[in-house]
Design a protein around this motif. Structure first.
Motif, PDB file in Angstrom:
ATOM      1  N   LEU A  73       0.793  -1.291   0.032  1.00  0.00           N
ATOM      2  CA  LEU A  73      -0.051   0.212  -0.041  1.00  0.00           C
ATOM      3  C   LEU A  73       0.880   1.299   0.107  1.00  0.00           C
ATOM      4  O   LEU A  73       0.563   2.215  -0.413  1.00  0.00           O
ATOM      5  CB  LEU A  73      -0.864  -0.117   1.213  1.00  0.00           C
ATOM      6  CG  LEU A  73      -2.313  -0.950   0.844  1.00  0.00           C
ATOM      7  CD1 LEU A  73      -3.027  -0.870   2.476  1.00  0.00           C
ATOM      8  CD2 LEU A  73      -3.344  -0.265   0.059  1.00  0.00           C
ATOM      9  N   ASP A  74       1.928   1.146   0.860  1.00  0.00           N
ATOM     10  CA  ASP A  74       2.920   2.243   0.729  1.00  0.00           C
ATOM     11  C   ASP A  74       3.398   2.832  -0.522  1.00  0.00           C
ATOM     12  O   ASP A  74       3.813   3.790  -0.604  1.00  0.00           O
ATOM     13  CB  ASP A  74       3.699   2.207   1.952  1.00  0.00           C
ATOM     14  CG  ASP A  74       3.304   2.374   3.212  1.00  0.00           C
ATOM     15  OD1 ASP A  74       2.241   2.819   3.671  1.00  0.00           O
ATOM     16  OD2 ASP A  74       4.104   2.001   4.305  1.00  0.00           O
ATOM     17  N   ARG A  75       3.689   1.557  -1.101  1.00  0.00           N
ATOM     18  CA  ARG A  75       4.133   1.807  -2.567  1.00  0.00           C
ATOM     19  C   ARG A  75       3.447   2.210  -3.636  1.00  0.00           C
ATOM     20  O   ARG A  75       3.946   2.105  -4.812  1.00  0.00           O
ATOM     21  CB  ARG A  75       5.024   0.498  -2.927  1.00  0.00           C
ATOM     22  CG  ARG A  75       6.272   0.042  -2.256  1.00  0.00           C
ATOM     23  CD  ARG A  75       7.061  -1.099  -2.856  1.00  0.00           C
ATOM     24  NE  ARG A  75       6.916  -1.261  -4.356  1.00  0.00           N
ATOM     25  CZ  ARG A  75       6.949  -2.372  -4.829  1.00  0.00           C
ATOM     26  NH1 ARG A  75       7.462  -3.352  -4.343  1.00  0.00           N
ATOM     27  NH2 ARG A  75       6.707  -2.511  -6.062  1.00  0.00           N
ATOM     28  N   ASN A  76       2.042   2.243  -3.205  1.00  0.00           N
ATOM     29  CA  ASN A  76       1.073   2.437  -4.342  1.00  0.00           C
ATOM     30  C   ASN A  76       0.863   1.323  -5.303  1.00  0.00           C
ATOM     31  O   ASN A  76       0.756   1.573  -6.577  1.00  0.00           O
ATOM     32  CB  ASN A  76       1.175   3.934  -4.767  1.00  0.00           C
ATOM     33  CG  ASN A  76       0.981   5.068  -3.943  1.00  0.00           C
ATOM     34  OD1 ASN A  76       0.031   5.065  -3.129  1.00  0.00           O
ATOM     35  ND2 ASN A  76       2.008   6.062  -3.904  1.00  0.00           N
ATOM     36  N   ASP A  77       1.076   0.141  -4.852  1.00  0.00           N
ATOM     37  CA  ASP A  77       1.077  -0.941  -5.636  1.00  0.00           C
ATOM     38  C   ASP A  77      -0.354  -1.003  -6.413  1.00  0.00           C
ATOM     39  O   ASP A  77      -1.558  -0.735  -5.588  1.00  0.00           O
ATOM     40  CB  ASP A  77       1.394  -2.036  -4.857  1.00  0.00           C
ATOM     41  CG  ASP A  77       1.881  -3.517  -6.113  1.00  0.00           C
ATOM     42  OD1 ASP A  77       2.804  -3.677  -6.315  1.00  0.00           O
ATOM     43  OD2 ASP A  77       0.637  -4.091  -6.560  1.00  0.00           O
ATOM     44  N   ASN A  78      -0.397  -1.567  -7.459  1.00  0.00           N
ATOM     45  CA  ASN A  78      -2.084  -1.829  -8.158  1.00  0.00           C
ATOM     46  C   ASN A  78      -2.414  -2.794  -7.647  1.00  0.00           C
ATOM     47  O   ASN A  78      -3.778  -3.332  -8.250  1.00  0.00           O
ATOM     48  CB  ASN A  78      -1.832  -1.251  -9.694  1.00  0.00           C
ATOM     49  CG  ASN A  78      -0.856  -2.534 -10.497  1.00  0.00           C
ATOM     50  OD1 ASN A  78      -0.603  -3.128  -9.861  1.00  0.00           O
ATOM     51  ND2 ASN A  78      -0.703  -1.897 -11.645  1.00  0.00           N
ATOM     52  N   PHE A  79      -1.745  -4.042  -7.331  1.00  0.00           N
ATOM     53  CA  PHE A  79      -2.238  -5.202  -6.885  1.00  0.00           C
ATOM     54  C   PHE A  79      -2.645  -6.214  -7.859  1.00  0.00           C
ATOM     55  O   PHE A  79      -3.581  -6.937  -7.855  1.00  0.00           O
ATOM     56  CB  PHE A  79      -3.358  -5.192  -5.737  1.00  0.00           C
ATOM     57  CG  PHE A  79      -2.714  -4.531  -4.782  1.00  0.00           C
ATOM     58  CD1 PHE A  79      -1.984  -4.993  -3.639  1.00  0.00           C
ATOM     59  CD2 PHE A  79      -3.026  -3.221  -4.361  1.00  0.00           C
ATOM     60  CE1 PHE A  79      -1.511  -4.635  -2.325  1.00  0.00           C
ATOM     61  CE2 PHE A  79      -2.539  -2.424  -2.990  1.00  0.00           C
ATOM     62  CZ  PHE A  79      -1.740  -3.135  -2.107  1.00  0.00           C
ATOM     63  N   ASP A  80      -2.174  -5.902  -9.219  1.00  0.00           N
ATOM     64  CA  ASP A  80      -2.377  -6.517 -10.227  1.00  0.00           C
ATOM     65  C   ASP A  80      -1.876  -7.975 -10.224  1.00  0.00           C
ATOM     66  O   ASP A  80      -2.655  -9.105 -10.595  1.00  0.00           O
ATOM     67  CB  ASP A  80      -1.876  -5.912 -11.676  1.00  0.00           C
ATOM     68  CG  ASP A  80      -2.689  -4.693 -12.412  1.00  0.00           C
ATOM     69  OD1 ASP A  80      -3.758  -4.634 -11.700  1.00  0.00           O
ATOM     70  OD2 ASP A  80      -2.068  -4.151 -13.106  1.00  0.00           O
ATOM     71  N   LEU A  81      -0.786  -8.283  -9.570  1.00  0.00           N
ATOM     72  CA  LEU A  81      -0.195  -9.499  -9.384  1.00  0.00           C
ATOM     73  C   LEU A  81      -0.885 -10.522  -8.427  1.00  0.00           C
ATOM     74  O   LEU A  81      -0.977 -11.532  -8.347  1.00  0.00           O
ATOM     75  CB  LEU A  81       1.391  -9.347  -8.970  1.00  0.00           C
ATOM     76  CG  LEU A  81       2.551  -8.783  -9.875  1.00  0.00           C
ATOM     77  CD1 LEU A  81       3.642  -8.696  -9.239  1.00  0.00           C
ATOM     78  CD2 LEU A  81       2.238  -9.910 -10.975  1.00  0.00           C
ATOM     79  N   VAL A  82      -1.926  -9.737  -7.596  1.00  0.00           N
ATOM     80  CA  VAL A  82      -2.726 -10.541  -6.723  1.00  0.00           C
ATOM     81  C   VAL A  82      -3.989 -10.914  -7.399  1.00  0.00           C
ATOM     82  O   VAL A  82      -4.501 -11.805  -7.675  1.00  0.00           O
ATOM     83  CB  VAL A  82      -3.139  -9.764  -5.679  1.00  0.00           C
ATOM     84  CG1 VAL A  82      -4.225 -10.440  -4.710  1.00  0.00           C
ATOM     85  CG2 VAL A  82      -1.994  -9.532  -4.520  1.00  0.00           C
ATOM     86  N   PHE A  83      -4.813  -9.912  -8.078  1.00  0.00           N
ATOM     87  CA  PHE A  83      -6.002 -10.077  -8.775  1.00  0.00           C
ATOM     88  C   PHE A  83      -6.066 -10.410 -10.237  1.00  0.00           C
ATOM     89  O   PHE A  83      -7.036 -11.164 -10.354  1.00  0.00           O
ATOM     90  CB  PHE A  83      -6.834  -8.562  -8.509  1.00  0.00           C
ATOM     91  CG  PHE A  83      -7.164  -8.445  -6.958  1.00  0.00           C
ATOM     92  CD1 PHE A  83      -7.981  -9.120  -6.351  1.00  0.00           C
ATOM     93  CD2 PHE A  83      -6.529  -7.396  -6.427  1.00  0.00           C
ATOM     94  CE1 PHE A  83      -8.310  -8.799  -4.984  1.00  0.00           C
ATOM     95  CE2 PHE A  83      -6.591  -7.319  -4.996  1.00  0.00           C
ATOM     96  CZ  PHE A  83      -7.656  -7.805  -4.342  1.00  0.00           C
ATOM     97  N   ASP A  84      -4.998 -10.160 -10.930  1.00  0.00           N
ATOM     98  CA  ASP A  84      -4.988 -10.743 -12.289  1.00  0.00           C
ATOM     99  C   ASP A  84      -4.801 -12.012 -12.297  1.00  0.00           C
ATOM    100  O   ASP A  84      -4.972 -12.674 -13.516  1.00  0.00           O
ATOM    101  CB  ASP A  84      -4.173  -9.779 -13.052  1.00  0.00           C
ATOM    102  CG  ASP A  84      -4.802  -8.442 -13.250  1.00  0.00           C
ATOM    103  OD1 ASP A  84      -5.623  -8.051 -12.905  1.00  0.00           O
ATOM    104  OD2 ASP A  84      -3.831  -7.443 -13.862  1.00  0.00           O
ATOM    105  N   ARG A  85      -4.226 -12.585 -11.367  1.00  0.00           N
ATOM    106  CA  ARG A  85      -3.894 -14.010 -11.509  1.00  0.00           C
ATOM    107  C   ARG A  85      -4.757 -14.857 -10.669  1.00  0.00           C
ATOM    108  O   ARG A  85      -4.339 -16.011 -10.306  1.00  0.00           O
ATOM    109  CB  ARG A  85      -2.416 -14.359 -11.160  1.00  0.00           C
ATOM    110  CG  ARG A  85      -1.401 -13.699 -11.902  1.00  0.00           C
ATOM    111  CD  ARG A  85      -0.095 -13.772 -11.711  1.00  0.00           C
ATOM    112  NE  ARG A  85       0.857 -13.014 -12.456  1.00  0.00           N
ATOM    113  CZ  ARG A  85       2.121 -13.198 -12.506  1.00  0.00           C
ATOM    114  NH1 ARG A  85       2.580 -13.780 -11.491  1.00  0.00           N
ATOM    115  NH2 ARG A  85       2.684 -12.452 -13.390  1.00  0.00           N
ATOM    116  N   MET A  86      -5.850 -14.380 -10.203  1.00  0.00           N
ATOM    117  CA  MET A  86      -6.790 -14.889  -9.315  1.00  0.00           C
ATOM    118  C   MET A  86      -8.249 -14.831  -9.938  1.00  0.00           C
ATOM    119  O   MET A  86      -8.653 -13.813 -10.345  1.00  0.00           O
ATOM    120  CB  MET A  86      -6.702 -14.659  -8.027  1.00  0.00           C
ATOM    121  CG  MET A  86      -7.454 -15.125  -6.836  1.00  0.00           C
ATOM    122  SD  MET A  86      -6.793 -14.513  -5.224  1.00  0.00           S
ATOM    123  CE  MET A  86      -8.003 -13.201  -4.914  1.00  0.00           C
TER     124      MET A  86
END
Length: 118
Positions: A73-86
């Motif tokens: 969250l602090d890095r402002n990640d878009n979390f694509d690596l979590v949600f796009d592969r699930m």
């Protein structure tokens, strides 16, 4: 030594919502019924489905997961690596992944505090 954070740890935690995790029809029904873009309903879902899963982690694992979510969250990640592969049971797409993760962090912190850790 600097801690290395792995986004896959978040994905592993959220596996309870993944369609590949097909062991509990009641859990699947509950997930589909909730609107993941409504913070109140998402919190209820986390409390019902994720809390018991989180309690199975050791104190150190719980702390590490909280720190990992916070880090990304602090890095402002878009979390694509979590949600796009699930593929989830969620009935709709998550419209604001950062808000989802901020609520996840809030809930994980609350769960950890409930156990007297941290």
């Amino acid at each position: 030594m600097k801690k290395t954070y792995e986004i896959v740890d978040i994905k592993n935690l959220l596996f309870v919502f993944d369609i590949e995790n097909t062991t509990d029809v009641e859990r699947e029904r509950l997930i589909v019924e909730k609107n993941v873009n409504d913070s109140r309903q998402l919190k209820e879902l986390f409390d019902t489905v994720l809390r018991p899963e989180f309690y199975e982690y050791t104190d150190a694992e719980q702390e590490s997961l909280i720190n990992t979510v916070e880090h990304f969250l602090d890095r402002n990640d878009n979390f694509d690596l979590v949600f796009d592969r699930m593929t989830t049971y969620f009935d709709e797409e998550i419209t604001d992944r950062s808000s989802f993760m901020r609520l996840l962090l809030e809930c994980l912190t609350k769960y950890r505090d409930e156990t007297g850790c941290g």
